[in-house]
Design a protein around this motif. Structure first.
Motif, short mmCIF file in Angstrom:
data_model
loop_
_atom_site.label_atom_id
_atom_site.label_comp_id
_atom_site.label_asym_id
_atom_site.label_seq_id
_atom_site.Cartn_x
_atom_site.Cartn_y
_atom_site.Cartn_z
N PRO A 118 0.79 -1.24 0.00
CA PRO A 118 0.00 0.00 0.00
C PRO A 118 0.82 1.29 0.00
O PRO A 118 0.31 2.34 -0.41
N ASP A 119 2.09 1.21 0.46
CA ASP A 119 2.87 2.45 0.52
C ASP A 119 3.81 2.61 -0.67
O ASP A 119 4.70 3.46 -0.66
N VAL A 120 3.64 1.79 -1.72
CA VAL A 120 4.49 1.92 -2.89
C VAL A 120 4.23 3.24 -3.60
O VAL A 120 3.10 3.76 -3.60
N LYS A 121 5.29 3.80 -4.19
CA LYS A 121 5.14 5.08 -4.89
C LYS A 121 5.93 5.06 -6.18
O LYS A 121 7.08 4.56 -6.22
N LEU A 122 5.34 5.57 -7.23
CA LEU A 122 5.99 5.66 -8.54
C LEU A 122 6.21 7.12 -8.90
O LEU A 122 5.26 7.92 -8.88
N THR A 123 7.45 7.47 -9.25
CA THR A 123 7.76 8.80 -9.77
C THR A 123 7.94 8.70 -11.28
O THR A 123 8.72 7.88 -11.76
N ILE A 124 7.19 9.53 -12.00
CA ILE A 124 7.29 9.60 -13.46
C ILE A 124 7.99 10.91 -13.79
O ILE A 124 7.46 11.99 -13.50
N ALA A 125 9.19 10.83 -14.36
CA ALA A 125 10.00 12.02 -14.56
C ALA A 125 10.50 12.11 -15.99
O ALA A 125 11.18 11.21 -16.48
N GLY A 126 10.14 13.19 -16.68
CA GLY A 126 10.60 13.41 -18.04
C GLY A 126 9.55 14.08 -18.89
O GLY A 126 8.39 14.23 -18.48
N ARG A 127 9.98 14.50 -20.07
CA ARG A 127 9.07 15.18 -21.00
C ARG A 127 8.61 14.23 -22.08
O ARG A 127 9.23 13.20 -22.32
N GLY A 128 7.53 14.61 -22.75
CA GLY A 128 7.05 13.80 -23.85
C GLY A 128 5.57 13.96 -24.06
O GLY A 128 5.05 15.08 -24.12
#
Length: 368
Positions: free
Chosen positions: A215-225
């Motif tokens: 439940p505490d998982v986190k995804l960072t999405i970093a970049g352009r497009g």
């Protein structure tokens, strides 16, 4: 041996290769002015650097820019001209009239990535000129070599496979190394240009399965497009998702990799990957699609995890396996560190590049 090294992009790769090559050859780097501004402080002071004014791709003044660049080359009169493959037809067109020096070209992508909006109209045609004018070609994997053979079978004897080196050593220079950056548990990173071939949609589907168990998982999405509005119903969940849909400065890139438990590359198409090279160098475990060059650089269950492309359930399963298994995380970090001291080490890559140059040592030059 005098070598002129020209690059219009791939700055991090070029910096590392330039610095290592300078131990072997008399090297001059020629680059556009805006690239020079970004790279110069990281290139060894012993390397000679020239630069020229480069305009936006549709600006006809680029004709004069390329003329200026080729005058620099002619003044140096190198034994080898080594160019990093470019998406710039202005450069390609200079090769119609300039054949003076044995040309080595590094091809980072044999085929353009599907959905890549950075593709310049006409460049896929003009780059054929650079490929056929090259006396030797360098690619980063055996699968790329096979692709090149399929596309241009008559050039097979010119193709050399040299790995893409690790990028962690360079990126560590961008941060204050006196302050350690701790790994965050259950933190995932998706980094780079966000185009359809990167497979973000499959990762977001997999995240819904991962969240149920961690439940505490986190995804960072970093970049352009691409526009991420199509995923707004998912990404609005700030507890599990952070979105940095912008240019990420090098220091911030380094911090993102160092603090993440793993980087995920759910690509549906791949040649080579600078993201993987950076993750290896910074000790961040990789979960990636078993496709293209990724399947060559990552050794499954040794220095990373490979999953079938587009397989949401297997992707989720691999993410859960890695996040729950600290022993595997440590094992991967040890293995990638070893790789960075062997086949992904820049001095070894420079030595292999020198071997390519020496194949042309006796090549005759034509007058301009």
């Amino acid at each position: 041996m005098k070598v002129v090294f020209i690059h219009f992009c791939f700055e991090d790769y070029s910096i590392e290769l330039i610095n290592s090559l300078s131990e072997y050859v008399d090297l001059t780097v020629i680059q556009p002015e805006h690239i020079y501004a970004k790279c110069r402080q990281y290139i060894k002071s012993t390397v000679k650097v020239e630069y020229f004014k480069k305009y936006r791709i549709r600006d006809p003044r680029n004709f004069f820019s390329m003329t200026s660049m080729m005058r620099m080359v002619k003044k140096i009169s190198p034994d080898i001209l080594h160019v990093q493959e470019t998406n710039d037809p202005w450069y390609d067109l200079t090769l119609f009239t300039n054949r003076s020096y044995p040309l080595v070209t590094t091809i980072h992508d044999v085929y353009r990535h599907p959905g890549d909006r950075d593709l310049i109209p006409g460049s896929d045609f003009t780059r054929r000129i650079a490929i056929f004018r090259s006396k030797q070609l360098i690619v980063h994997g055996d699968k790329q070599k096979k692709q090149l053979h399929k596309r241009f079978p008559e050039l097979s004897s010119r193709v050399n496979v040299i790995p893409h080196g690790e990028l962690g050593t360079l990126y560590k220079q961008f941060i204050d190394q006196h302050h350690s950056i701790p790994r965050e548990q259950n933190s995932l990173l998706f980094f780079g240009r966000i185009w359809p071939y990167k497979g973000l949609s499959y990762l977001l589907e997999a995240m819904s399965l991962v969240i149920k168990e961690i439940p505490d998982v986190k995804l960072t999405i970093a970049g352009r497009g691409e526009n991420l509005d199509q995923y707004s119903h998912i990404l609005s969940d700030k507890k599990h998702f952070t979105v940095l849909n912008r240019f990420i400065p090098p220091a911030e890139v380094t911090e993102l990799f160092l603090q993440s438990t793993a980087v995920v590359l759910p690509y549906v198409e791949a040649s080579q990957s600078g993201v993987a090279s950076l993750a290896f160098g910074l000790g961040t475990p990789i979960i990636a699609s078993n496709i293209g060059g990724l399947s060559e650089v990552i050794h499954h269950s040794k220095d990373g995890l490979l999953v079938p492309p587009r397989d949401v359930h297997q992707l989720a399963k691999s993410i859960l396996y890695l996040l729950k298994n600290h022993q595997i995380q440590d094992q991967i970090q040890v293995a990638t560190s070893a790789r960075c001291k062997t086949d992904l080490k820049w001095s070894n890559i420079a030595s292999q590049t020198l071997d390519v140059y020496q194949k042309l040592g006796g090549a005759a030059t034509l007058s301009i």
